[in-house]
Design an enzyme around this catalytic site. Structure first.
Site, PDB file in Angstrom:
ATOM      1  N   CYS A 116      41.111  26.304  40.108  1.00 10.60           N
ATOM      2  CA  CYS A 116      39.784  26.732  40.570  1.00 10.60           C
ATOM      3  C   CYS A 116      38.786  26.871  39.430  1.00 10.60           C
ATOM      4  CB  CYS A 116      39.889  28.051  41.322  1.00 10.60           C
ATOM      5  SG  CYS A 116      40.837  27.874  42.834  1.00 10.60           S
ATOM      6  N   HIS A 256      33.268  31.859  41.520  1.00  8.24           N
ATOM      7  CA  HIS A 256      34.222  31.117  42.352  1.00  8.24           C
ATOM      8  C   HIS A 256      34.381  31.851  43.682  1.00  8.24           C
ATOM      9  CE1 HIS A 256      37.502  28.809  43.674  1.00  8.24           C
ATOM     10  NE2 HIS A 256      38.402  29.764  43.528  1.00  8.24           N
ATOM     11  N   ASN A 286      37.381  28.584  50.220  1.00  8.49           N
ATOM     12  CA  ASN A 286      37.648  28.258  48.824  1.00  8.49           C
ATOM     13  C   ASN A 286      37.855  26.746  48.693  1.00  8.49           C
ATOM     14  OD1 ASN A 286      38.668  27.906  46.264  1.00  8.49           O
ATOM     15  ND2 ASN A 286      40.247  29.488  46.435  1.00  8.49           N
TER      16      ASN A 286
END
Ligand code: UT7
Length: 336
Positions: A116, A256, A286
């Protein structure tokens, strides 16, 4: 004249049409809209449904829009970097496939895997190529078909992830805009808490690995959560302090989008208000290496030249980091 910096000169994004709602997920696993909204903060995520299409197709959507918005001909691009954990294939790189599909022919390209944090690592890498003076127009495109590695029988992971892509154009500037400071980190021992068990060289695909559902995301949620809260906040505060940015001088935190509670904890530690934070986790979930550019894609119109932005990520690796950007153009004009 100040030193050469890499600045962002355009943003493109793409999400597939299909919306996977919490109610639909509740028919697949034992969960509820209430649990997902309270514990994660996601309402729906986009899913690329069409067979035979992959992350490159999402990336192509984002890069095409980027080139169009910035009036850039594909021949002008020098380098394409694609952070992704869901490449079209093990090889060749998805960046090469995207370049081919959009007609970028005078460039070199490669993928980068930092979970990520991939987009931050790729922005940093792109900036080094630009600051060297050798390359002028670099595309960074985060593209993820997370639905290809999500186990829709595992209620602890399937609500989290979605598909999407976002792309930035980065170019040199002699002015004081662009990437000003960064801190990127890794702790490889964290891999035990978040990984994909099979399909790599240690455990190639077999009937047994497929039967054991080992080609999906394996995540120990609480371990990852704890590390994410601590490390994303620490590194963002450090970047803020060493650049003398007071909480009210920060225009935007671009975090994020893994869990609303992680985003809120980071903002709290930085002493900033929720209105200073880009949050689209409700709509997209996500999207791993695509979360940061998808935020910029949606917020571009509100961004003004000179705005202070801090990007922050945490993800598989463990990887984490923060980058301070002084925004280089008025977003409402859409072109630098
Ligand atoms: O981007 C990559 C980095 N990833 C992250 O940052 C993710 C970090 N981790 C998280 O966001 C959270 O840990 C999760 C969202 C994955 C899980 O939330 P949690 O609050 O940590 O839940 P938990 O794992 O501690 O589970 C609490 C309870 C358990 O039940 P029992 O054992 O208390 O009876 C789970 O079985 O919640 C249960 N549970 C669910 N219940 C309803 C887990 N998933 C679900 C679900 N629906 N989808």
């Amino acid at each position: 004249m100040s030193k050469l910096r890499a600045t962002i000169t355009g943003v493109g994004g793409y999400v597939p049409d299909y919306r996977l709602s919490n109610d639909e997920l509740s028919q697949m696993v034992e969960t509820s809209d209430e649990w997902i909204m309270t514990r994660i903060g996601i309402k729906e995520r986009r899913i690329l449904k069409e067979k035979g299409r992959g992350s490159s197709d999402l990336g192509v959507g984002a890069v095409r829009q980027l080139l169009e918005k910035t009036n850039t001909h594909p021949d002008e691009i020098d380098l394409v970097i694609c952070p992704t954990v869901t490449p079209d294939m093990q090889f060749p790189a998805t960046a090469n496939i995207i370049s081919d599909k959009v007609g970028i022919k005078n460039a070199f390209s490669f993928d980068l895997n930092a979970g990520c944090s991939g987009f931050l690592y790729a922005m940093s890498t792109a900036s080094k190529f630009i600051v060297s003076g050798q390359y002028k127009k670099v595309v960074v495109v985060g593209a993820e078909k997370m639905s290809s590695i999500v186990d829709y029988q595992d209620r602890a992971t399937c609500p989290i992830f979605g598909d999407g892509a976002g792309a930035l154009l980065m170019e040199p500037t002699g002015e004081d805009y662009g990437l000003m400071d960064e801190k990127l980190q890794v702790d490889g021992s964290g891999r035990k808490h978040l990984h994909q068990k099979a399909g790599g060289s240690v455990k190639p695909a077999t009937h047994e690995t497929v039967d054991a559902r080992e080609h999906y995301i394996y995540q120990e949620g609480q371990q990852v959560f704890k590390a994410a809260v601590a490390r994303m906040a620490d590194v963002s505060v450090e970047i803020m302090e060493r650049n003398n940015i007071a909480p009210d001088e920060l225009n935007w935190l671009v975090p994020h989008q893994a869990n609303m509670r992680i985003i809120e904890a980071t903002a709290r530690r930085m002493g900033i208000k929720k209105e200073q934070v880009m949050i689209n986790i409700q709509r997209y979930g996500n999207t791993t290496a695509a979360t940061l550019p998808l935020c910029l894609w949606e917020w571009e119109e509100k961004l003004n030249k000179g705005d202070n932005l801090i990007f922050a990520t945490f993800g598989a690796g463990f990887t984490w980091g923060s980058i301070y950007v002084k925004w280089g153009y008025d977003g409402k004009n859409n072109t630098p």
